[in-house]
Design a protein around this motif. Structure first.
Motif, PDB file in Angstrom:
ATOM      1  N   PHE A 194       0.851  -1.185   0.000  1.00 13.06           N
ATOM      2  CA  PHE A 194       0.000   0.000   0.000  1.00 13.06           C
ATOM      3  C   PHE A 194       0.890   1.239   0.000  1.00 13.06           C
ATOM      4  O   PHE A 194       1.632   1.487   0.946  1.00 13.06           O
ATOM      5  CB  PHE A 194      -0.902   0.004   1.236  1.00 13.06           C
ATOM      6  N   ARG A 195       0.816   2.032  -1.062  1.00 10.83           N
ATOM      7  CA  ARG A 195       1.643   3.229  -1.161  1.00 10.83           C
ATOM      8  C   ARG A 195       1.001   4.422  -0.466  1.00 10.83           C
ATOM      9  O   ARG A 195       1.689   5.347  -0.060  1.00 10.83           O
ATOM     10  CB  ARG A 195       1.913   3.556  -2.625  1.00 10.83           C
ATOM     11  N   SER A 196      -0.322   4.438  -0.393  1.00  7.50           N
ATOM     12  CA  SER A 196      -1.025   5.555   0.234  1.00  7.50           C
ATOM     13  C   SER A 196      -1.618   5.131   1.572  1.00  7.50           C
ATOM     14  O   SER A 196      -2.298   4.096   1.657  1.00  7.50           O
ATOM     15  CB  SER A 196      -2.152   6.047  -0.682  1.00  7.50           C
ATOM     16  N   PRO A 197      -1.417   5.922   2.636  1.00  2.00           N
ATOM     17  CA  PRO A 197      -2.056   5.608   3.924  1.00  2.00           C
ATOM     18  C   PRO A 197      -3.566   5.766   3.872  1.00  2.00           C
ATOM     19  O   PRO A 197      -4.275   5.277   4.746  1.00  2.00           O
ATOM     20  CB  PRO A 197      -1.416   6.612   4.891  1.00  2.00           C
ATOM     21  N   ALA A 198      -4.088   6.439   2.830  1.00 11.26           N
ATOM     22  CA  ALA A 198      -5.526   6.622   2.694  1.00 11.26           C
ATOM     23  C   ALA A 198      -6.198   5.415   2.048  1.00 11.26           C
ATOM     24  O   ALA A 198      -7.421   5.290   2.088  1.00 11.26           O
ATOM     25  CB  ALA A 198      -5.821   7.874   1.866  1.00 11.26           C
ATOM     26  N   SER A 199      -5.415   4.523   1.438  1.00 14.02           N
ATOM     27  CA  SER A 199      -5.992   3.367   0.759  1.00 14.02           C
ATOM     28  C   SER A 199      -6.527   2.371   1.781  1.00 14.02           C
ATOM     29  O   SER A 199      -5.846   2.030   2.743  1.00 14.02           O
ATOM     30  CB  SER A 199      -4.939   2.681  -0.121  1.00 14.02           C
ATOM     31  N   VAL A 200      -7.746   1.912   1.564  1.00 16.82           N
ATOM     32  CA  VAL A 200      -8.357   0.936   2.474  1.00 16.82           C
ATOM     33  C   VAL A 200      -8.493  -0.427   1.814  1.00 16.82           C
ATOM     34  O   VAL A 200      -8.790  -1.410   2.498  1.00 16.82           O
ATOM     35  CB  VAL A 200      -9.742   1.417   2.959  1.00 16.82           C
ATOM     36  N   MET A 201      -8.323  -0.516   0.503  1.00 19.69           N
ATOM     37  CA  MET A 201      -8.383  -1.804  -0.170  1.00 19.69           C
ATOM     38  C   MET A 201      -7.459  -1.806  -1.374  1.00 19.69           C
ATOM     39  O   MET A 201      -7.055  -0.748  -1.870  1.00 19.69           O
ATOM     40  CB  MET A 201      -9.817  -2.139  -0.594  1.00 19.69           C
ATOM     41  N   ALA A 202      -7.106  -2.999  -1.799  1.00 20.50           N
ATOM     42  CA  ALA A 202      -6.252  -3.153  -2.973  1.00 20.50           C
ATOM     43  C   ALA A 202      -6.664  -4.408  -3.714  1.00 20.50           C
ATOM     44  O   ALA A 202      -7.102  -5.391  -3.111  1.00 20.50           O
ATOM     45  CB  ALA A 202      -4.785  -3.237  -2.568  1.00 20.50           C
ATOM     46  N   VAL A 203      -6.523  -4.363  -5.035  1.00 24.39           N
ATOM     47  CA  VAL A 203      -6.785  -5.520  -5.878  1.00 24.39           C
ATOM     48  C   VAL A 203      -5.446  -6.145  -6.217  1.00 24.39           C
ATOM     49  O   VAL A 203      -4.576  -5.491  -6.800  1.00 24.39           O
ATOM     50  CB  VAL A 203      -7.542  -5.119  -7.162  1.00 24.39           C
ATOM     51  N   CYS A 204      -5.268  -7.410  -5.858  1.00 30.93           N
ATOM     52  CA  CYS A 204      -4.007  -8.097  -6.114  1.00 30.93           C
ATOM     53  C   CYS A 204      -3.764  -8.183  -7.614  1.00 30.93           C
ATOM     54  O   CYS A 204      -4.646  -8.605  -8.374  1.00 30.93           O
ATOM     55  CB  CYS A 204      -4.032  -9.492  -5.495  1.00 30.93           C
ATOM     56  N   GLY A 205      -2.580  -7.789  -8.043  1.00 25.69           N
ATOM     57  CA  GLY A 205      -2.256  -7.816  -9.459  1.00 25.69           C
ATOM     58  C   GLY A 205      -2.003  -9.206  -9.996  1.00 25.69           C
ATOM     59  O   GLY A 205      -1.910  -9.394 -11.209  1.00 25.69           O
ATOM     60  N   TYR A 206      -1.905 -10.209  -9.112  1.00 29.33           N
ATOM     61  CA  TYR A 206      -1.629 -11.570  -9.545  1.00 29.33           C
ATOM     62  C   TYR A 206      -2.896 -12.426  -9.644  1.00 29.33           C
ATOM     63  O   TYR A 206      -3.079 -13.169 -10.606  1.00 29.33           O
ATOM     64  CB  TYR A 206      -0.643 -12.239  -8.576  1.00 29.33           C
ATOM     65  N   CYS A 207      -3.782 -12.329  -8.631  1.00 29.04           N
ATOM     66  CA  CYS A 207      -4.945 -13.222  -8.611  1.00 29.04           C
ATOM     67  C   CYS A 207      -6.274 -12.480  -8.578  1.00 29.04           C
ATOM     68  O   CYS A 207      -7.325 -13.112  -8.497  1.00 29.04           O
ATOM     69  CB  CYS A 207      -4.860 -14.172  -7.414  1.00 29.04           C
ATOM     70  N   GLN A 208      -6.257 -11.125  -8.601  1.00 30.15           N
ATOM     71  CA  GLN A 208      -7.462 -10.288  -8.608  1.00 30.15           C
ATOM     72  C   GLN A 208      -8.276 -10.384  -7.323  1.00 30.15           C
ATOM     73  O   GLN A 208      -9.442 -10.000  -7.294  1.00 30.15           O
ATOM     74  CB  GLN A 208      -8.364 -10.618  -9.806  1.00 30.15           C
ATOM     75  N   THR A 209      -7.681 -10.886  -6.247  1.00 30.69           N
ATOM     76  CA  THR A 209      -8.362 -10.886  -4.959  1.00 30.69           C
ATOM     77  C   THR A 209      -8.475  -9.462  -4.434  1.00 30.69           C
ATOM     78  O   THR A 209      -7.507  -8.697  -4.475  1.00 30.69           O
ATOM     79  CB  THR A 209      -7.604 -11.756  -3.930  1.00 30.69           C
ATOM     80  N   THR A 210      -9.664  -9.087  -3.938  1.00 27.34           N
ATOM     81  CA  THR A 210      -9.869  -7.774  -3.341  1.00 27.34           C
ATOM     82  C   THR A 210      -9.573  -7.879  -1.854  1.00 27.34           C
ATOM     83  O   THR A 210     -10.244  -8.623  -1.131  1.00 27.34           O
ATOM     84  CB  THR A 210     -11.311  -7.288  -3.551  1.00 27.34           C
ATOM     85  N   ALA A 211      -8.563  -7.152  -1.387  1.00 28.62           N
ATOM     86  CA  ALA A 211      -8.126  -7.231   0.001  1.00 28.62           C
ATOM     87  C   ALA A 211      -8.465  -5.942   0.734  1.00 28.62           C
ATOM     88  O   ALA A 211      -8.109  -4.853   0.273  1.00 28.62           O
ATOM     89  CB  ALA A 211      -6.622  -7.492   0.075  1.00 28.62           C
ATOM     90  N   LEU A 212      -9.167  -6.056   1.849  1.00 21.74           N
ATOM     91  CA  LEU A 212      -9.524  -4.907   2.675  1.00 21.74           C
ATOM     92  C   LEU A 212      -8.516  -4.751   3.789  1.00 21.74           C
ATOM     93  O   LEU A 212      -8.266  -5.689   4.556  1.00 21.74           O
ATOM     94  CB  LEU A 212     -10.934  -5.094   3.264  1.00 21.74           C
ATOM     95  N   LYS A 213      -7.897  -3.562   3.891  1.00 21.49           N
ATOM     96  CA  LYS A 213      -6.909  -3.296   4.937  1.00 21.49           C
ATOM     97  C   LYS A 213      -7.620  -3.049   6.252  1.00 21.49           C
ATOM     98  O   LYS A 213      -8.487  -2.182   6.357  1.00 21.49           O
ATOM     99  CB  LYS A 213      -6.044  -2.096   4.556  1.00 21.49           C
ATOM    100  N   ASP A 214      -7.293  -3.836   7.279  1.00 22.35           N
ATOM    101  CA  ASP A 214      -7.947  -3.759   8.583  1.00 22.35           C
ATOM    102  C   ASP A 214      -6.874  -3.762   9.657  1.00 22.35           C
ATOM    103  O   ASP A 214      -6.333  -4.814  10.001  1.00 22.35           O
ATOM    104  CB  ASP A 214      -8.901  -4.941   8.765  1.00 22.35           C
ATOM    105  N   ALA A 215      -6.561  -2.562  10.190  1.00 20.04           N
ATOM    106  CA  ALA A 215      -5.476  -2.413  11.180  1.00 20.04           C
ATOM    107  C   ALA A 215      -4.181  -2.948  10.561  1.00 20.04           C
ATOM    108  O   ALA A 215      -3.707  -2.425   9.567  1.00 20.04           O
ATOM    109  CB  ALA A 215      -5.827  -3.124  12.480  1.00 20.04           C
ATOM    110  N   ASP A 216      -3.602  -4.013  11.147  1.00 24.12           N
ATOM    111  CA  ASP A 216      -2.335  -4.551  10.663  1.00 24.12           C
ATOM    112  C   ASP A 216      -2.524  -5.795   9.799  1.00 24.12           C
ATOM    113  O   ASP A 216      -1.570  -6.525   9.538  1.00 24.12           O
ATOM    114  CB  ASP A 216      -1.412  -4.888  11.844  1.00 24.12           C
TER     115      ASP A 216
END
Length: 241
Positions: free
Chosen positions: A21-43
């Motif tokens: 995660f490059r931005s501290p404002a980002s709360v989710m990311a789409v994996c570039g390898y498997c397209q899984t949507t990952a929600l950032k939750d604390a650590d």
């Protein structure tokens, strides 16, 4: 001496790849390898399922493109691909060097850059909006150009809010000259206002754009087939690939 703390990037819950995660404002990311949507939750991160891959990608833009808007440097960190009855477009999440955020909209080779202005308390109800309606923002009249409910059909990279396949956005776009205003009713009756203007990639001084050879190579992987539509006047078939 204090012990050194080593940073460890979150791991994709789908395939185990690192999610940087490059931005501290980002709360989710789409994996570039498997397209899984990952929600950032604390650590940690949570698996939100798969996000559809963007296939019809003729855009010169991509995650990692950088440039300047209104004197500030930015980097594109993610994208949502949106669709509605009359078409589709892309919303690119831009992270500025000073920590602020913006959005670069791309539709049929036209680009609009906007930044959030906060809630628009005096905006009309979404149900009452239609093209041509006037709305005043900072004493400037803007005319509604488009009112629509669109759905997410794909995405990639980082995003500052939770979204996925089927997520809906209720928006109204307003224009005056090359100035642009979007009222976003996605989260409730009081919309969030985004203001900006029409831009070109040249004036944004974009770096790391995809060149024509790259676009041709990537889009050439999609195998087309001949189909036909009936002419609305005479009924003759009109073939297209």
């Amino acid at each position: 001496l204090l012990p050194l703390v080593q940073y460890r990037a979150p791991i994709c819950p789908g395939c185990g790849a690192a999610l940087n995660f490059r931005s501290p404002a980002s709360v989710m990311a789409v994996c570039g390898y498997c397209q899984t949507t990952a929600l950032k939750d604390a650590d940690s991160v949570r698996d939100l399922g798969k996000m559809s891959q963007v296939l019809d990608d003729f855009s010169p833009l991509r995650v990692g493109v950088s440039g300047r808007f209104d004197g500030k440097g930015f980097t594109l960190l993610g994208r949502l691909r949106m669709a509605y009855d009359n078409g589709r477009w892309s919303e690119w999440f831009a992270w500025f060097d000073d920590g602020s955020e913006g959005w670069l909209s791309e539709a049929d080779g036209q680009y609009v850059f906007t930044v959030e202005q906060g809630p628009a308390d005096k905006a009309p109800a979404f149900a009452g909006l239609k093209p041509g309606k006037l709305f005043y923002w900072q004493d400037q009249p803007f005319r509604a150009a488009d009112v629509r409910t669109a759905r997410c059909i794909g995405g990639q990279g980082e995003l500052p809010f939770r979204a996925g396949d089927g997520w809906e956005a209720r928006t109204a776009d307003f224009r005056v000259g090359n100035r642009f205003l979007t009222l976003d009713y996605s989260d409730g009756d009081v919309p969030v206002c985004y203001a900006g203007r029409a831009v070109t990639l040249e004036e944004l001084h974009c770096q790391l754009l995809r060149d024509e050879a790259e676009v041709a190579r990537d889009t050439g992987q999609e195998k087309g087939k001949i189909q036909a539509l009936d002419c609305p006047h005479c009924g003759s078939p009109i073939q297209y690939a």
